[in-house]
Design an enzyme around this catalytic site. Sequence first.
Site, short mmCIF file in Angstrom:
data_model
loop_
_atom_site.label_atom_id
_atom_site.label_comp_id
_atom_site.label_asym_id
_atom_site.label_seq_id
_atom_site.Cartn_x
_atom_site.Cartn_y
_atom_site.Cartn_z
N ARG A 220 52.45 -16.07 51.64
CA ARG A 220 52.83 -16.45 52.97
C ARG A 220 53.78 -17.70 52.85
NH1 ARG A 220 49.68 -19.62 55.12
NH2 ARG A 220 47.87 -19.54 53.84
N TYR B 242 55.33 -9.25 52.73
CA TYR B 242 54.01 -9.55 52.18
C TYR B 242 53.03 -9.80 53.23
CZ TYR B 242 50.19 -12.69 51.08
OH TYR B 242 48.85 -12.96 50.83
N LYS C 2 47.09 -13.54 60.83
CA LYS C 2 47.20 -14.96 60.89
C LYS C 2 48.04 -15.13 62.31
CE LYS C 2 45.34 -16.03 56.97
NZ LYS C 2 43.97 -16.38 57.02
N HIS D 185 39.90 -19.90 61.77
CA HIS D 185 39.95 -19.61 60.60
C HIS D 185 38.78 -19.84 59.97
CE1 HIS D 185 42.27 -19.96 56.48
NE2 HIS D 185 41.86 -18.82 56.74
N SER E 165 42.20 -22.09 52.74
CA SER E 165 42.46 -20.83 51.85
C SER E 165 41.91 -21.16 50.44
CB SER E 165 43.82 -20.52 51.94
OG SER E 165 44.25 -20.64 53.21
N CYS F 157 39.02 -21.27 48.88
CA CYS F 157 37.87 -21.99 48.57
C CYS F 157 36.53 -21.01 48.98
CB CYS F 157 37.55 -23.38 49.56
SG CYS F 157 38.53 -24.42 49.08
N ASP G 214 37.18 -13.97 57.42
CA ASP G 214 38.55 -14.85 57.65
C ASP G 214 38.87 -15.41 59.21
OD1 ASP G 214 40.98 -15.81 56.29
OD2 ASP G 214 42.13 -14.39 57.26
N ARG H 179 46.53 -8.65 45.95
CA ARG H 179 45.55 -8.51 46.97
C ARG H 179 44.83 -6.89 47.13
NH1 ARG H 179 44.62 -13.03 50.97
NH2 ARG H 179 45.72 -14.51 50.25
C1 OXD Z 1 45.05 -17.18 53.78
C2 OXD Z 1 44.54 -15.79 53.75
O1 OXD Z 1 45.94 -17.79 53.17
O2 OXD Z 1 43.39 -15.48 54.41
O3 OXD Z 1 44.10 -18.08 54.41
O4 OXD Z 1 45.12 -15.21 53.22
MN MN Z 2 42.53 -17.01 55.44
#
Ligand code: OXD
Ligand code: MN
Length: 597
Positions: free
Chosen positions: A73, A201, A210, A230, A252, A254, A281, A379
């Site tokens: 991102r 991406y 998002k 989130h 993100s 974690c 998510d 991913r």
């Molecule tokens: C993030 C994702 O960056 O879920 O939070 O990809």
């Molecule tokens: Mn995320």
Amino acid sequence: MSRYPTHNKKLTEWVEKVVKLCQPDDVVWVDGSPEQKEKLEKEAVTAGELIPLNTEKLPGCFLHRTNPNDVARTEHLTFICTRKKHDAGPNNNWMSPRAAYKKAREIFKGSMKGRTMYVIPFSMGPVGSEFSKIGVELTDSRYVVLNMLIMTRAGSSVLEMLNKDWDFTKCLHSLADLDVNRRLILHFPEDNTIWSVGSGYGGNVLLGKKCLSLRIASFIARKEKWFAEHMLIMGIEEPNGRIRYIAAAFPSACGKTNLAMVLPPEGLKKKGYRIWTVGDDIAWMRIDSDGSLWAINPETGFFGVAPGTNSHTNPNMVETIKKNTIYTNVLLKPDGTVWWEQADGEIPARGIDWQGRPWKPGMVDGNGNVILGANPNSRFTTPIMQCPSASYRLEQHHGVPISAIVFGGRRQHLAPLVYEAFDWQHGIFVGSTMASERTAAQYGKQGEVRRDPMAMLPFCGYNMAMYFRHWLDMGKKMKSAPRIFHVNWFRMDEHGKFLWPGYRENLRILEWIVDRCDNEVDAENTPIGYIPRPDDIDLTGLSLPAQTLEKLFHIDKKSWSEELEGINRFFKQFKKDLPQELWQEYESLKERIRGGK
Ligand code: OXD
Ligand code: MN
């Protein structure tokens, strides 16, 4: 029938306008049928956009490589475009809608020449649920279509809702020329519109995720009085069969995905605990007719980080991604399977790396740095229904009732393993001051504290001071609000070693959280909140010295005083917009720390 498969005028007029602007050779409406999906896969393979993987070992799986300059991102190119800058807040990049449309229109002009434009009608949330929102994404990327078919409910059933004149978010995407200088991710919350150009991406182009489900949805949620967060959502089935659902926000990287489908450690499994995964998510939460908070996961898939995924860290995900999965930027092995750093099994002797170059372990670049087989942000996109712990309530229109909200951060020395907030208002303070320290894997100064309130800093589509106000107000509307907790799996000893083993052992802490929600355990009152009494955490089967447990729950006054200074600086950037209640909580914490209660 008209030349469009819908009589929703707003939709057909918009499609025509975009065709004029982007000038695709052809327009294809995505119906969600297996036949159309197969056709798209074949075309993508012929065009070199997808590589089919070993059909026996990874049936229905493909590999995709993005442009090397386009692997994550791009927050600095992501904008919230509200008429007033103040509405976007100090937490967002801002551009005026007029300037943003003008700038992006130049890039979109003719950007789809020689390509097909796909029209993807999609629903975030079960089709027809009052929890759900509809979007339509126009894109010139087959990769986007195939990912959206995994991540959302897309196709004819959604078009039927649009025929009934349901409103929708206009999502426009073009790869254009993938030039990083002509890349923009623009959100127009006041127009319910997203424009994304110049990237391929996932986080920038799967606009249901998002962009819609967090940035646009958070803006709508404030107006309509619900939450777009989130957060993972998981059910913890207790030995007596009751399932308590929790929603948890961690920044993100974690471990949200791992926790959402964690397997109980042996000791707790014997007791009869079981986990149900609702989402990893995003959580959309509403106050239902019973006055409590209910949540759905608007998505239908996982867009997870590959490196580090293995049978120890996430056995359920290892099962999930064995079929019907799109891998992006991982290593291709000679047998047509895939690999990434810290995957199961042996390190392959050779392969093709994420940039399409021959690879061997231990290779270094001109600067002596090790060349990775998979990009660190590589991913997989995979259907949630394939997850062995997928909740049976995924299609329920009202979702699941939430008993606890859990905030978390990555703090080496400050926050205890778990604590509970005194009440809702204090819980919002805890969420609003959430933070993580940078690890070696991140760009920037190691150990530097980054505030990430409710893990929403990159995703809140409006001024975060108003967002805190919204959280505070919602607490007053609920008859029985969820209890609020904070966890920190990442505390270290003086030698830099993790004190807590993490992963499946984390369920021991969730057990305490659930017991608190059931009013079954007492707790110790400390200046920062309630912490467990040592005997109330079931450590059966885990050898953890009492001293380590003590360290995990130690509250160091000096560190908390420093933390208060950091919070003060963070809050001040919101000036007079910051709700007074949060300053009150700040002052009370200061007093409790000083007073040493
Ligand atoms: C993030 C994702 O960056 O879920 O939070 O990809
Ligand atoms: Mn995320």
